[in-house]
Scaffold this active site. Structure first.
Site, PDB file in Angstrom:
ATOM      1  N   SER A  28       0.814  -1.211   0.000  1.00 34.30           N
ATOM      2  CA  SER A  28       0.000   0.000   0.000  1.00 34.30           C
ATOM      3  C   SER A  28       0.849   1.264   0.000  1.00 34.30           C
ATOM      4  O   SER A  28       1.604   1.516  -0.924  1.00 34.30           O
ATOM      5  CB  SER A  28      -0.964  -0.041   1.189  1.00 34.30           C
ATOM      6  OG  SER A  28      -1.898   0.991   1.143  1.00 34.30           O
ATOM      7  N   ASP A  82      -2.747   6.188  -3.503  1.00 36.17           N
ATOM      8  CA  ASP A  82      -1.603   5.584  -2.831  1.00 36.17           C
ATOM      9  C   ASP A  82      -1.054   4.454  -3.707  1.00 36.17           C
ATOM     10  O   ASP A  82      -1.497   4.266  -4.837  1.00 36.17           O
ATOM     11  CB  ASP A  82      -1.980   5.094  -1.430  1.00 36.17           C
ATOM     12  CG  ASP A  82      -3.002   3.973  -1.450  1.00 36.17           C
ATOM     13  OD1 ASP A  82      -3.749   3.858  -2.438  1.00 36.17           O
ATOM     14  OD2 ASP A  82      -3.074   3.208  -0.466  1.00 36.17           O
TER      15      ASP A  82
END
Length: 445
Positions: free
Chosen positions: A100, A239
């Site tokens: 992530s 992200d």
């Protein structure tokens, strides 16, 4: 859980999480789903752009086919793309290789069940037992050995799904996208171009090492400057795995997850699409956000931090909208997980329908200043259970005299304790946090 935290099995590549872990996860998953249905399992895999994702992909695929499963490879794709394709393609489960928003040196493995939700904990416990040698699974032989399938059409179907979710054109709008040199790099621009936008993209040239580096939703200042310098109508930052999104209005001001929830919640309520007139935020959401919802006549039900907790509440109660300040937004009528690109499209839907600028739509919300300090510790559980730390939190709350709050929690994915103060001015925030930070000093790494 020993290995799987709130967002999968995550760690520094080949240190906290290594190729043997990945191979064993593939071995168990391939056997488990095949044995459960007495036929060859079909498992879909995606990854982000960090260098180690290719290594983990190979290890997982080796484990899967060795246990008799067929591995369908999506290659680089956002995490929500895997969740979508698991359901769309009727796969037994999905695997996403990503850390992530973490640095490129980290990586992680997220597992998704056949319904597109995060993997059930009882299955994760069985996988952990296998990793620790508490169980065995057989190797497939002969024609029972699995195969790999290059499944690029799955990514194309996900892109088509995003486009099809929009019943409007973006013709005449100038939109900036910061793809964080991550999973959005191959998906976001085609979607906005197809909808007719004048699309301006930055940080969409991944090299394996630049994912999240001074870009994306965790370093949004670059997009803020880009929007203002180029006179854009709006900007969106994703992200590394594109499951979260933050926005920038035409003036260069950040529009975080709370503000996105407010804008979309008011719009959905206006058009009868907000189930039970309720939004589901987390305890991290801003006081000013809650006050604005009150003024708008919208209810809210707060959950613990984590999109998993948000969606569990939404699913249990039939709510249509929820999310986190960090930009994980879930539109329950369209998806089962946070999707950064979908979030940006839903914000654009509101802008097109209301014919207002994003700064105007967020004006009713007056956010309280917040200060968040992340403290790296040797033992986050010991720090959280410390009587001295608990006493410091109480002392900080008393210092604010009911005009703010202090929230202390352990990170689910890193050896961090997060200390958040919220108060009418920044000085009060800093002073309140200082009280707790002093108590955490003995636990610092």
């Amino acid at each position: 859980m020993k290995y799987f935290g709130t967002d999968g099995f995550r760690g520094r590549a080949n240190e906290g999480l290594d190729v043997e872990h990945a191979y064993k996860i593939g071995r168990f998953v391939g056997w488990y789903y095949g044995a459960r249905q007495a036929k060859k399992a079909r498992v879909i895999l995606g990854k982000d752009t960090r260098r180690s994702s290719y290594m983990f992909e190979s290890a997982l695929v080796s484990g899967l086919v060795a246990s008799g499963a067929d591995a369908y490879m999506l290659h680089v794709i956002p995490t929500p793309g895997v969740s979508y394709e698991v359901v769309d393609g009727a796969f037994d489960c999905g695997v996403m290789i990503t850390a992530s928003h973490n640095p490129y040196t980290d990586n992680g493995i997220k597992l998704v069940n056949r319904e597109g939700f995060k993997m059930d904990e009882d299955v994760l416990e069985l996988i952990e037992d296998y990793i620790d040698g508490k169980s065995e699974v057989p190797l497939a032989t002969g024609d029972a050995i699995g195969c790999t399938v290059d499944y690029m059409q799955g990514r194309n179907r996900y892109i088509s799904h995003l486009i099809a979710s929009c019943g409007f054109s973006l013709q005449g709008l100038k939109i900036g996208l910061d793809c964080a040199n991550g999973s959005a790099s191959s998906v976001a621009r085609p979607v906005f171009d197809a909808l007719g936008a004048e699309t301006h993209v930055i940080n969409n040239a991944p090299n394996g090492f630049n994912i999240n580096v001074d870009c994306g939703s965790t370093h949004i200042d670059q997009l803020q400057r880009f929007v203002v310098q180029n006179g854009l109508d709006v900007g969106f930052a994703y992200d590394g795995d594109a499951d979260r999104c933050l926005a920038v209005d035409e003036r260069g001001h950040v529009v975080d997850g709370d503000l996105i929830l407010y804008v979309c919640g008011c719009y959905m309520a206006k058009h009868g699409r907000l189930a039970k007139q309720t939004v589901v935020p987390t305890v991290m959401s801003n006081f000013g956000f809650f006050r604005a919802l009150d003024a708008a006549g919208i209810s809210y039900e707060k959950t613990a931090v984590g999109d998993k907790n948000v969606y569990a509440c939404m699913r249990q109660n039939g709510y249509a909208l929820g999310g986190e300040q960090s930009g994980h937004i879930i539109f329950g009528d369209l998806e089962k997980t946070g999707d950064g690109i979908m979030t940006s499209l839903r914000v654009m839907e509101v802008l097109r329908a209301e014919r207002e600028k994003l700064s105007e739509l967020t004006r009713p919300v007056s956010l309280y200043p917040q200060q968040l300090d992340n403290v790296r510790v040797t033992d986050k559980d010991a720090a959280m259970q410390s009587a001295e730390v608990k006493a410091a939190v109480e002392k900080a709350e008393k210092y604010l005299e009911g005009n703010g709050r202090v929230l202390v929690r352990a990170s689910g994915t890193e050896p961090l304790v997060r200390v958040l103060a919220e108060a009418p001015d920044e000085r009060l925030c800093a002073n309140a946090n200082a009280i707790v930070l002093a108590a955490l000093e003995p636990f610092k790494a």
